[in-house]
Design a protein around this motif. Sequence first.
Motif, PDB file in Angstrom:
ATOM      1  N   VAL A  36       0.839  -1.197   0.000  1.00 35.54           N
ATOM      2  CA  VAL A  36       0.000   0.000   0.000  1.00 35.54           C
ATOM      3  C   VAL A  36       0.875   1.249   0.000  1.00 35.54           C
ATOM      4  O   VAL A  36       0.639   2.211  -0.746  1.00 35.54           O
ATOM      5  N   ARG A  37       1.906   1.243   0.870  1.00 35.39           N
ATOM      6  CA  ARG A  37       2.802   2.395   0.907  1.00 35.39           C
ATOM      7  C   ARG A  37       3.524   2.577  -0.421  1.00 35.39           C
ATOM      8  O   ARG A  37       3.719   3.689  -0.900  1.00 35.39           O
ATOM      9  N   SER A  38       3.905   1.490  -1.037  1.00 35.65           N
ATOM     10  CA  SER A  38       4.590   1.581  -2.329  1.00 35.65           C
ATOM     11  C   SER A  38       3.660   2.142  -3.400  1.00 35.65           C
ATOM     12  O   SER A  38       4.045   2.989  -4.211  1.00 35.65           O
ATOM     13  N   GLY A  39       2.390   1.686  -3.367  1.00 38.45           N
ATOM     14  CA  GLY A  39       1.429   2.201  -4.342  1.00 38.45           C
ATOM     15  C   GLY A  39       1.181   3.681  -4.180  1.00 38.45           C
ATOM     16  O   GLY A  39       1.095   4.429  -5.165  1.00 38.45           O
ATOM     17  N   ARG A  40       1.082   4.130  -2.903  1.00 37.59           N
ATOM     18  CA  ARG A  40       0.886   5.557  -2.668  1.00 37.59           C
ATOM     19  C   ARG A  40       2.077   6.364  -3.150  1.00 37.59           C
ATOM     20  O   ARG A  40       1.923   7.451  -3.741  1.00 37.59           O
ATOM     21  N   ALA A  41       3.247   5.841  -2.879  1.00 39.39           N
ATOM     22  CA  ALA A  41       4.454   6.557  -3.316  1.00 39.39           C
ATOM     23  C   ALA A  41       4.526   6.646  -4.833  1.00 39.39           C
ATOM     24  O   ALA A  41       4.857   7.691  -5.399  1.00 39.39           O
ATOM     25  N   VAL A  42       4.174   5.522  -5.484  1.00 41.77           N
ATOM     26  CA  VAL A  42       4.196   5.534  -6.953  1.00 41.77           C
ATOM     27  C   VAL A  42       3.160   6.510  -7.493  1.00 41.77           C
ATOM     28  O   VAL A  42       3.412   7.279  -8.434  1.00 41.77           O
ATOM     29  N   THR A  47       1.812  11.443 -10.224  1.00 43.93           N
ATOM     30  CA  THR A  47       0.921  12.599 -10.384  1.00 43.93           C
ATOM     31  C   THR A  47       1.568  13.910  -9.984  1.00 43.93           C
ATOM     32  O   THR A  47       0.915  14.955 -10.048  1.00 43.93           O
ATOM     33  N   HIS A  48       2.808  13.884  -9.590  1.00 44.14           N
ATOM     34  CA  HIS A  48       3.489  15.124  -9.204  1.00 44.14           C
ATOM     35  C   HIS A  48       3.657  16.027 -10.421  1.00 44.14           C
ATOM     36  O   HIS A  48       3.837  15.544 -11.551  1.00 44.14           O
ATOM     37  N   GLU A  49       3.592  17.316 -10.202  1.00 43.95           N
ATOM     38  CA  GLU A  49       3.685  18.265 -11.304  1.00 43.95           C
ATOM     39  C   GLU A  49       5.009  18.147 -12.041  1.00 43.95           C
ATOM     40  O   GLU A  49       5.073  18.305 -13.264  1.00 43.95           O
ATOM     41  N   SER A  50       6.068  17.866 -11.321  1.00 39.84           N
ATOM     42  CA  SER A  50       7.372  17.709 -11.978  1.00 39.84           C
ATOM     43  C   SER A  50       7.354  16.521 -12.926  1.00 39.84           C
ATOM     44  O   SER A  50       7.897  16.582 -14.042  1.00 39.84           O
ATOM     45  N   THR A  51       6.717  15.417 -12.472  1.00 41.09           N
ATOM     46  CA  THR A  51       6.625  14.245 -13.347  1.00 41.09           C
ATOM     47  C   THR A  51       5.784  14.553 -14.575  1.00 41.09           C
ATOM     48  O   THR A  51       6.137  14.185 -15.703  1.00 41.09           O
ATOM     49  N   ARG A  52       4.655  15.250 -14.342  1.00 46.35           N
ATOM     50  CA  ARG A  52       3.809  15.616 -15.481  1.00 46.35           C
ATOM     51  C   ARG A  52       4.557  16.501 -16.463  1.00 46.35           C
ATOM     52  O   ARG A  52       4.463  16.320 -17.682  1.00 46.35           O
ATOM     53  N   ALA A  53       5.278  17.474 -15.932  1.00 47.56           N
ATOM     54  CA  ALA A  53       6.041  18.364 -16.810  1.00 47.56           C
ATOM     55  C   ALA A  53       7.080  17.590 -17.601  1.00 47.56           C
ATOM     56  O   ALA A  53       7.298  17.844 -18.795  1.00 47.56           O
ATOM     57  N   ALA A  54       7.743  16.613 -16.933  1.00 49.93           N
ATOM     58  CA  ALA A  54       8.761  15.819 -17.629  1.00 49.93           C
ATOM     59  C   ALA A  54       8.137  14.975 -18.732  1.00 49.93           C
ATOM     60  O   ALA A  54       8.680  14.872 -19.845  1.00 49.93           O
ATOM     61  N   VAL A  55       6.970  14.358 -18.429  1.00 52.67           N
ATOM     62  CA  VAL A  55       6.297  13.543 -19.443  1.00 52.67           C
ATOM     63  C   VAL A  55       5.848  14.411 -20.615  1.00 52.67           C
ATOM     64  O   VAL A  55       6.006  14.030 -21.791  1.00 52.67           O
ATOM     65  N   ARG A  56       5.282  15.592 -20.292  1.00 54.28           N
ATOM     66  CA  ARG A  56       4.868  16.494 -21.372  1.00 54.28           C
ATOM     67  C   ARG A  56       6.056  16.916 -22.227  1.00 54.28           C
ATOM     68  O   ARG A  56       5.968  16.973 -23.453  1.00 54.28           O
ATOM     69  N   ALA A  57       7.174  17.214 -21.563  1.00 47.46           N
ATOM     70  CA  ALA A  57       8.357  17.645 -22.321  1.00 47.46           C
ATOM     71  C   ALA A  57       8.860  16.522 -23.216  1.00 47.46           C
ATOM     72  O   ALA A  57       9.195  16.750 -24.393  1.00 47.46           O
ATOM     73  N   ALA A  58       8.910  15.296 -22.684  1.00 51.65           N
ATOM     74  CA  ALA A  58       9.394  14.174 -23.493  1.00 51.65           C
ATOM     75  C   ALA A  58       8.468  13.928 -24.679  1.00 51.65           C
ATOM     76  O   ALA A  58       8.927  13.747 -25.820  1.00 51.65           O
ATOM     77  N   ALA A  59       7.159  13.934 -24.411  1.00 52.42           N
ATOM     78  CA  ALA A  59       6.206  13.714 -25.505  1.00 52.42           C
ATOM     79  C   ALA A  59       6.265  14.851 -26.515  1.00 52.42           C
ATOM     80  O   ALA A  59       6.215  14.624 -27.736  1.00 52.42           O
ATOM     81  N   ARG A  60       6.382  16.071 -26.001  1.00 54.60           N
ATOM     82  CA  ARG A  60       6.395  17.233 -26.889  1.00 54.60           C
ATOM     83  C   ARG A  60       7.573  17.189 -27.849  1.00 54.60           C
ATOM     84  O   ARG A  60       7.409  17.311 -29.073  1.00 54.60           O
ATOM     85  N   HIS A  61       8.766  16.986 -27.327  1.00 53.42           N
ATOM     86  CA  HIS A  61       9.954  17.030 -28.188  1.00 53.42           C
ATOM     87  C   HIS A  61      10.020  15.815 -29.111  1.00 53.42           C
ATOM     88  O   HIS A  61      10.506  15.924 -30.246  1.00 53.42           O
ATOM     89  N   SER A  62       9.503  14.689 -28.646  1.00 49.95           N
ATOM     90  CA  SER A  62       9.467  13.525 -29.537  1.00 49.95           C
ATOM     91  C   SER A  62       8.515  13.764 -30.695  1.00 49.95           C
ATOM     92  O   SER A  62       8.835  13.471 -31.860  1.00 49.95           O
TER      93      SER A  62
END
Length: 701
Positions: A36-42, A47-62
């Motif tokens: 449960v703790r691992s799932g929450r951490a994942v 869903t962290h904004e930094s992760t979202r920004a990184a995913v958007r940047a990777a998708a955008r430049h690709s």
Amino acid sequence: MSENVVHLHKPHDPPPPDTAPTVPDAPPTRPVPLWVRSGRAVKTAATHESTRAAVRAAARHSLYTLNGGRIVARRAWDGRTGSRYERMIRAAEAAGNLEAAEEWEERLQRFRAARHHRRMDLLHSPVEAAKGVAVGAGMSIGVLVALGVVMALNTGHVGDVITPLTATIDFIALLIRIVQVVWGPALSIGPFLALLALWSVGRKQQAAPNWALPANARSDEGEPITPSIVVKALRDLGVPALRNAIKEMGDAGASMLGPIRIAGCGVEVDVTLPSGVSTVEVQNRRRKLAENLTRHEHEVFITIPQAARTVRLWIADSGALDEPIGPSPLVTDESLTADYAKGRAPWGQDLRGDAALLSLYQRMLLITGLSNQGKTAALRALALWLAFDRSAEFRIADLKGVGDWDMFDGLATVLIQGPTDEHVIEATEMVEDGVEEMNRRLQAPPGTTFPPLILLVDEAQVAFMCPARDEQKRFYGGSKATSRYFTACRKIHNQGRAVNVLLWQGTQDPTDQNLPKLVREGAHTRASLALGTESQARMALGDKAVDGGAAPHLLRQGLDQGTLVVASSGIDIPAGQASITVRTHYISTDDAKEIANRAKALRDGVTTLHAIDRDEERDPLADIASVLGTASRVLTADVLKRLSALSEDAYGTWTPGDLKRVLEDAGAEPYKSDGRMVVARDRVTRALANRDTDGSASAAG
């Protein structure tokens, strides 16, 4: 023998009064499982904004790189084949423009002929190239040997003959060595440079989904209007025939569009619809079209120009219509004058940002709209401008009576203010007096010119809804032939224009009951602020204007205050349109008072009546004093006119002799000034004071 006492219950000491009872310890909490703790951490990390920004940047430049390659490939294919011409032919055929289709077909034939000629030239080019290389090499060697001979003759060394040739060979060898050194890294770096070029193309075209774009680019509020954006907005409008036609056109859907022109605080473009798509289908989807263009509904206007199957879109810059326009020239220019016959009132600005000027010459006026939208301010602005024409006479009935027209006290000859039935009766009699004046003018000799007489009724719906009756049981309100106010309005609409007797009305929330059809259709200039329904818009402006795109019912109540949709021949309306939208200058009550004071300074004293009483016992000398106003002296002819306006029954038949007799009896006889007979205010005032003094002495005696 001793006795043992056995106590069956263990004695308990009572708890001290200060101590609380002991609470048993809570059971220990169960540890959270690791999964449960691992799932929450994942989940938190994902869903962290930094992760979202990184995913958007990777998708955008690709996607920039991928779609950039697609764009380059499409451009190369278009350049090497006739696909561009074929798309334009399909677009012209879908739009029903056969002439354009034939023109593009001719261009395609010329392109194919030129391409065939180039391919045929390639069959002979190897031989020609070999000959060219051989001739070039021979000439180059000859030039180098000749240069060596010149050097040898100059230096006296025979070996210098081949020096230029040797130097050239060494230079070629150096180039070969450079290529050998650079070739390996170039093969390694080249693909990366190619990918960088494709990424640059994709980035420039924003070739990525909206969700992957940066925040500043993802917010497309106020996005500049381009042909592709307009075509996409039309394609997604929900009209099947339009969508299918645009799909058949391919990327050439922009062929439906005329040039996009800068028009004030927005742009304007004409759209020629494909066959099978009516202009009404686009008009009825105004909100969806605006949203497709990343605009609010009030920022897109759809009108119908003269061209068939064409709609004209005016698209405002985002937020531009929420910005106020500048002050009225009546406020900023103290030297401004007015000319009823030739001038135009500076009313406001159209959507292009150009000045909206309205001619009032021989035009009945009707302004309507919902409450508190700026109707009175718009109507008052026109009256304030015309007040600078000294020949204009105003008779005003404000059936709201909150002081919106107070500044016309001293400008208007009649000023009625109030919402009661008594005020409606006075307003009706004011309009009926206008009918009598109209009839008098109509019976004048041909060629006689008359100054403008403006009969202005604000909140006219109060008059039409008035239930009061006169002595003959005739209603003052209503829309029947027996209604006094309705009948008087119709008479002025029928013939008043010819002799400059005009009726201006302002009314709220129009219906057939509070604004009868015959009255509203008698106005030459019809303007409407925000309304609730399309049926009200048709009442306000007429079917022709609404069918042509006029939509006051789509204005925002409370937000578009002072914005009018105008149908009139007195204002410049773009060709092919039946109406124009005007954002009027707002003139506050304080500014209106200052403007009115400037207009009063141009006039020679105007006495304002605040009621019409036909049964009152008249005092001729007091009435003469009242009509003189603040002027030191007034022409006898003007005094007679003012007395007639004051009471037609009492003074309508007066001649200069009657006026002279009354003044001579009071000791204030008229006299000549600059060869014309005038009445002196001081003499009349002194005569009144003497009469009052004599009357008081007689009463005391």
